[in-house]
Design an enzyme around this catalytic site. Structure first.
Site, PDB file in Angstrom:
ATOM      1  N   ARG A   1      29.157  33.949  19.372  1.00 25.73           N
ATOM      2  CA  ARG A   1      27.782  34.174  19.844  1.00 25.73           C
ATOM      3  C   ARG A   1      26.876  33.063  19.326  1.00 25.73           C
ATOM      4  NH1 ARG A   1      29.486  39.892  19.621  1.00 25.73           N
ATOM      5  NH2 ARG A   1      29.193  39.968  17.369  1.00 25.73           N
TER       6      ARG A   1
ATOM      7  N   ASP B   1      28.108  44.827  32.898  1.00 26.85           N
ATOM      8  CA  ASP B   1      29.083  45.688  32.217  1.00 26.85           C
ATOM      9  C   ASP B   1      29.239  46.951  33.067  1.00 26.85           C
ATOM     10  OD1 ASP B   1      30.226  45.559  29.098  1.00 26.85           O
ATOM     11  OD2 ASP B   1      30.303  47.554  30.006  1.00 26.85           O
TER      12      ASP B   1
ATOM     13  N   CYS C   1      41.297  38.756  24.428  1.00 27.08           N
ATOM     14  CA  CYS C   1      41.551  39.448  23.148  1.00 27.08           C
ATOM     15  C   CYS C   1      42.872  40.205  23.237  1.00 27.08           C
ATOM     16  CB  CYS C   1      40.396  40.382  22.803  1.00 27.08           C
ATOM     17  SG  CYS C   1      40.133  41.686  23.999  1.00 27.08           S
TER      18      CYS C   1
END
Ligand code: SAH
Length: 412
Positions: free
Chosen positions: A219, A260, A350
Site C-alpha cells: 500500500r 468489491d 496470494c
C-alpha cells in the site's frame, strides 16, 4: 526402547523432509502409530530404522498427520517451550521496519508454531488456531501472549475453513479480557495507524483476523508511485476495506474507483476514506464482480492510469493451479488493456499453489493476449512480519508485480 509414549513410525525413505527441518509430516509417510495419541498430543516421530526425527503434534484426521515442534530429542514440549517460542516471535518483530500498530506477531510455521496466527491491532490481540497442536495448547498460548505483550485483550477468530480438515469446530469470541460481570464487552471495532493513515477494522466480522496486514508495504509503495507518477485515475480491484484506496488518495490521485463484492467491506472502505479526511467525491465504490466490471469498462472505452489487482486466493494448493491460472490471466489481460500507455499495474497472487515464477508467466501471457508490452519494475512480497523461513517454502504465499505498460508499441 526405554521410553513409552506415543510414536509415529515412518515408512522407509520418508524421513527426508523432516531431516531438512520441514515441519509437515503427511499421513502417507506413516507406516504405523504406536500408543494411542489423542488429537494434538505430542508424539515422537521415528524413522523406519527407529531413529528419533522430531517431536510433533498429532492431527489424527488431517492429511498433514503431524507438525513438528522440535527436532531435538532433549527438548520438552511444554508451557515453557511454547512461551519461549512466543516471546522469540514477538521480539523478532522488533527487527523489522513496521510502520503501523497493526502487525502480525505470530506467523505459524515461520515462527515455529504451526497453525497459529496472531495479529495485534493497537491494544487488542486476535488469534487464529488452525491445527490440533495449537488447539491443544490454547490456554497456555493465550496466557503467554498476554504476558509477552503486556496486553489484556485477546479475541479468537478460529473460523477458517481449514479447521475442518483437522476435525476442529469453529470457535470465535473473547479468549481473554472479554465481558466480565456487568462490564460491557470490549469493542471489536478498532482503529489502527498504518503509515500516515488511520484505518478501521472489525476483528469479529472482518476477513481473516480483520484486516490484510500482509499488504502494508505494498500500500505504501502504491502511494509513493502515485505521487511520483502523478496518477490521476486509479482503479482498485478487490478493494476490501479500501487500504489501497486510501493509499491512492494519499498519493494525490484525483479519483479512485474501488470494486468489491462485499457490501460491508465497501461500507468500511467509505468510512476509511472519510476517516483520513479525503473528500468522498474523489471516490466511486462499486459492489460488483471484478471480472464483469473490467469487461464493462473496456466496452465503455474507459481507461485508468494505475490499476490494483489483489484478488482472493484462487489456488489454495497446487492442485487448483490450472483453473486459478486461467482466472489470474483473464483479469490481468483485461486490466492491461484498460491501462493508458505508461500506466502501471500492481498485480498480486496470494495463492500458495501459484509460485512466483508461475505468476510471472501468467502475467506475461496475459500481456501477450492483450497485445500489451510491459516492463516489470518491481517484485513485491508480503510485509516482513509475515516472514518466510529457510526451511518452509510454503510460507511464500503472497507475491506481486508492478508492470509498467510501455508508452508506445513498436512493431518488431
Ligand atoms: N486489497 C485488499 C485485500 C483484498 S482481499 C486490502 O489491501 O485490504 C480480496 C477481496 O476480494 C475481498 O474483499 C473479497 O470480498 C473480494 N472479492 C472476492 N471475489 C470477488 C469478485 N469476484 N469480485 C469482486 N470482489 C471480490
Amino acid at each position: 526402547m526405554a521410553d513409552a509414549g506415543p510414536a509415529l513410525h515412518l515408512k522407509p525413505g520418508k524421513e527426508k523432509s523432516l531431516l531438512r527441518r520441514h515441519p509437515w509430516l503427511f499421513a502417507a509417510a506413516v507406516a504405523r502409530v504406536s500408543g494411542v495419541p489423542a488429537s494434538g498430543d505430542t508424539v515422537r516421530v521415528l524413522g523406519a530404522d527407529g531413529r528419533f526425527l522430531a517431536w510433533a503434534a498429532y492431527s489424527p484426521q488431517s492429511a498433514i498427520r503431524a507438525r513438528a515442534w522440535s527436532f531435538d530429542e532433549a527438548q520438552r514440549i511444554d508451557a515453557a517451550f511454547l512461551s519461549t517460542l512466543i516471546g522469540r516471535a514477538i521480539r523478532t518483530r522488533a527487527c523489522f521496519d513496521i510502520q503501523s500498530d497493526g502487525l502480525r506477531l505470530i506467523h505459524g510455521e515461520s515462527d515455529g508454531l504451526p497453525g497459529l496466527s496472531v495479529d495485534r491491532y493497537a491494544d487488542t490481540l486476535v488469534a487464529q488456531f488452525t491445527s490440533c497442536g495449537v488447539e491443544r495448547w490454547k490456554d497456555v498460548i493465550a496466557d503467554a501472549l498476554l504476558l509477552e505483550t503486556g496486553l489484556t485483550r485477546l479475541y479468537e477468530r478460529s473460523d477458517a475453513s481449514v479447521r475442518g480438515l483437522e476435525g476442529l469446530p469453529e470457535a470465535t469470541g473473547w479468549l481473554r479480557g472479554g465481558p466480565a460481570g456487568d462490564a460491557p464487552a470490549p469493542p471489536t471495532e478498532i482503529i489502527i495507524r498504518e503509515h500516515d493513515w488511520r484505518l478501521t477494522l472489525d476483528i469479529a466480522t472482518g476477513h481473516k483476523t480483520g484486516f490484510y496486514l500482509d499488504q502494508r508495504d505494498s500500500r505504501q509503495r502504491f502511494a509513493i508511485h502515485t505521487r511520483h507518477r502523478k496518477f490521476q485515475r486509479v482503479l482498485n480491484c478487490f478493494c476490501y476495506t479500501g487500504g489501497f484506496t486510501v493509499a491512492a488518495l494519499a498519493g494525490g490521485a484525483a479519483h479512485v474507483t474501488s470494486i468489491d463484492s462485499s457490501g460491508p467491506a465497501l461500507e468500511r472502505a467509505r468510512t476509511n476514506v472519510a476517516l483520513n479526511g479525503f473528500d468522498v467525491a474523489r471516490t466511486t465504490f462499486l459492489d460488483a464482480d471484478v471480472n464483469a466490471s473490467l469487461r464493462a469498462f473496456i466496452e465503455g472505452g474507459q481507461t485508468f492510469d494505475a490499476i490494483i489487482l489483489d484478488p482472493p486466493k484462487f489456488a489454495p494448493t497446487a492442485a487448483h493451479a490450472d483453473r486459478a491460472a486461467r482466472a489470474y490471466k483473464d483479469i490481468n489481460r483485461l486490466a492491461l488493456k484498460l491501462l493508458v500507455p505508461g500506466g502501471e499495474l500492481f498485480t498480486y497472487s496470494c495463492s500458495g499453489g501459484i509460485s512466483a515464477d508461475l505468476f510471472h508467466k501468467i502475467v506475461a501471457s496475459a500481456g501477450m493476449d492483450a497485445g500489451v508490452e510491459g516492463c516489470i519494475s518491481e517484485r513485491l512480497q508480503g510485509a516482513p512480519d509475515h516472514p518466510m523461513t529457510l526451511h518452509f517454502p510454503e510460507g511464500e504465499y503472497l507475491k506481486g508485480l508492478v508492470v509498467v505498460k510501455k508508452p508506445e508499441s513498436v512493431n518488431y
